[in-house]
Design a protein around this motif. Structure first.
Motif, short mmCIF file in Angstrom:
data_model
loop_
_atom_site.label_atom_id
_atom_site.label_comp_id
_atom_site.label_asym_id
_atom_site.label_seq_id
_atom_site.Cartn_x
_atom_site.Cartn_y
_atom_site.Cartn_z
N GLU A 36 25.55 -11.72 -5.51
CA GLU A 36 24.99 -12.80 -6.30
C GLU A 36 24.28 -12.25 -7.54
O GLU A 36 23.72 -11.15 -7.52
CB GLU A 36 24.00 -13.65 -5.47
N TRP A 37 24.31 -13.05 -8.57
CA TRP A 37 23.67 -12.69 -9.82
C TRP A 37 22.15 -12.82 -9.67
O TRP A 37 21.65 -13.74 -9.05
CB TRP A 37 24.17 -13.62 -10.93
N VAL A 38 21.43 -11.87 -10.28
CA VAL A 38 19.97 -11.86 -10.22
C VAL A 38 19.36 -12.14 -11.59
O VAL A 38 18.51 -13.02 -11.74
CB VAL A 38 19.44 -10.51 -9.68
N ALA A 39 19.77 -11.34 -12.58
CA ALA A 39 19.15 -11.47 -13.91
C ALA A 39 20.04 -10.84 -14.96
O ALA A 39 20.85 -9.95 -14.65
CB ALA A 39 17.77 -10.81 -13.93
N THR A 40 19.88 -11.30 -16.20
CA THR A 40 20.63 -10.78 -17.33
C THR A 40 19.72 -10.63 -18.54
O THR A 40 18.83 -11.47 -18.74
CB THR A 40 21.79 -11.72 -17.69
N VAL A 41 19.95 -9.58 -19.31
CA VAL A 41 19.29 -9.44 -20.61
C VAL A 41 20.36 -9.20 -21.66
O VAL A 41 21.26 -8.38 -21.47
CB VAL A 41 18.25 -8.29 -20.60
N THR A 42 20.29 -9.95 -22.76
CA THR A 42 21.29 -9.82 -23.81
C THR A 42 20.85 -8.80 -24.86
O THR A 42 19.72 -8.28 -24.82
CB THR A 42 21.54 -11.17 -24.49
N SER A 43 21.73 -8.54 -25.81
CA SER A 43 21.45 -7.54 -26.84
C SER A 43 20.28 -7.95 -27.74
O SER A 43 19.61 -7.08 -28.30
CB SER A 43 22.69 -7.29 -27.70
N ASN A 44 20.01 -9.25 -27.85
CA ASN A 44 18.87 -9.68 -28.67
C ASN A 44 17.63 -9.93 -27.83
O ASN A 44 16.65 -10.50 -28.33
CB ASN A 44 19.23 -10.92 -29.48
N GLY A 45 17.68 -9.52 -26.56
CA GLY A 45 16.49 -9.58 -25.73
C GLY A 45 16.30 -10.83 -24.93
O GLY A 45 15.31 -10.96 -24.19
N ASN A 46 17.22 -11.77 -25.03
CA ASN A 46 17.12 -12.99 -24.22
C ASN A 46 17.34 -12.66 -22.75
O ASN A 46 18.21 -11.85 -22.42
CB ASN A 46 18.13 -14.02 -24.67
N THR A 47 16.56 -13.29 -21.90
CA THR A 47 16.67 -13.04 -20.47
C THR A 47 16.93 -14.33 -19.70
O THR A 47 16.51 -15.41 -20.12
CB THR A 47 15.38 -12.40 -19.92
N ASN A 48 17.63 -14.18 -18.60
CA ASN A 48 17.87 -15.29 -17.69
C ASN A 48 17.75 -14.79 -16.26
O ASN A 48 18.08 -13.63 -15.98
CB ASN A 48 19.26 -15.89 -17.90
N TYR A 49 17.28 -15.68 -15.38
CA TYR A 49 17.02 -15.29 -14.00
C TYR A 49 17.57 -16.33 -13.03
O TYR A 49 17.56 -17.53 -13.31
CB TYR A 49 15.52 -15.15 -13.75
N ALA A 50 17.99 -15.84 -11.88
CA ALA A 50 18.30 -16.75 -10.79
C ALA A 50 17.02 -17.44 -10.35
O ALA A 50 15.93 -16.86 -10.40
CB ALA A 50 18.91 -15.98 -9.62
N ASN A 51 17.15 -18.68 -9.89
CA ASN A 51 15.96 -19.43 -9.47
C ASN A 51 15.19 -18.71 -8.37
O ASN A 51 13.96 -18.81 -8.30
CB ASN A 51 16.37 -20.83 -9.00
N SER A 52 15.91 -18.00 -7.52
CA SER A 52 15.28 -17.35 -6.39
C SER A 52 14.34 -16.22 -6.78
O SER A 52 13.49 -15.81 -5.98
CB SER A 52 16.35 -16.82 -5.42
N VAL A 53 14.48 -15.70 -8.01
CA VAL A 53 13.64 -14.57 -8.42
C VAL A 53 12.78 -14.89 -9.63
O VAL A 53 11.94 -14.08 -10.03
CB VAL A 53 14.49 -13.31 -8.73
N LYS A 54 12.96 -16.07 -10.20
CA LYS A 54 12.24 -16.44 -11.41
C LYS A 54 10.74 -16.41 -11.15
O LYS A 54 10.26 -16.94 -10.14
CB LYS A 54 12.68 -17.83 -11.86
N GLY A 55 10.00 -15.78 -12.06
CA GLY A 55 8.56 -15.66 -11.91
C GLY A 55 8.12 -14.44 -11.13
O GLY A 55 6.93 -14.10 -11.13
N ARG A 56 9.06 -13.76 -10.47
CA ARG A 56 8.72 -12.57 -9.68
C ARG A 56 9.38 -11.32 -10.25
O ARG A 56 8.81 -10.22 -10.17
CB ARG A 56 9.16 -12.75 -8.23
N PHE A 57 10.58 -11.46 -10.80
CA PHE A 57 11.33 -10.33 -11.34
C PHE A 57 11.34 -10.38 -12.85
O PHE A 57 11.35 -11.46 -13.45
CB PHE A 57 12.78 -10.36 -10.84
#
Length: 114
Positions: free
Chosen positions: A46-67
């Motif tokens: 399962e996907w956890v988190a991603t960071v793009t080349s311009n620094g944008n980040t996205n997180y799975a709901n299960s880890v948001k706020g902790r990772f």
């Protein structure tokens, strides 16, 4: 061939923290997407988190706020800071690179004891 080497996994008690690192064998400066995935025993990856080349980040709901995912383009390294760990975070964590090609690391085990 691109190599991704993860490190930083281990055994930690619930509520604790770990910091994973993923070192790439190439420059990641222009790599659009670097991410972390995980796979628990008997479950699909399962996907956890991603960071793009311009620094944008996205997180799975299960880890948001902790990772927190971050990247250091000078060191060609991506990090995953994991806080407030739970038993359900136990898994093998994989680093992923997406560009015109897709690359995976060998994984690092994270075990959270309750």
């Amino acid at each position: 061939q691109v190599q991704l080497v993860e490190s930083g996994g281990g055994l930690v008690q619930a509520g604790g923290s770990l910091r994973l690192s993923c070192a790439a064998s190439i420059s990641i400066f222009s790599i659009n997407s670097m991410g972390w995935y995980r796979q628990a025993p008997g479950k699909p990856r399962e996907w956890v988190a991603t960071v793009t080349s311009n620094g944008n980040t996205n997180y799975a709901n299960s880890v948001k706020g902790r990772f927190t995912i971050s990247r250091d383009n000078l060191k060609n390294t991506v990090y995953l800071q994991m806080n407030s760990l739970k038993a359900e975070d136990t898994a093998v964590y994989y680093c992923n690179l997406q560009s015109s090609f897709n690359a995976w690391g060998q994984g690092t085990q994270v075990t959270v004891s309750s």
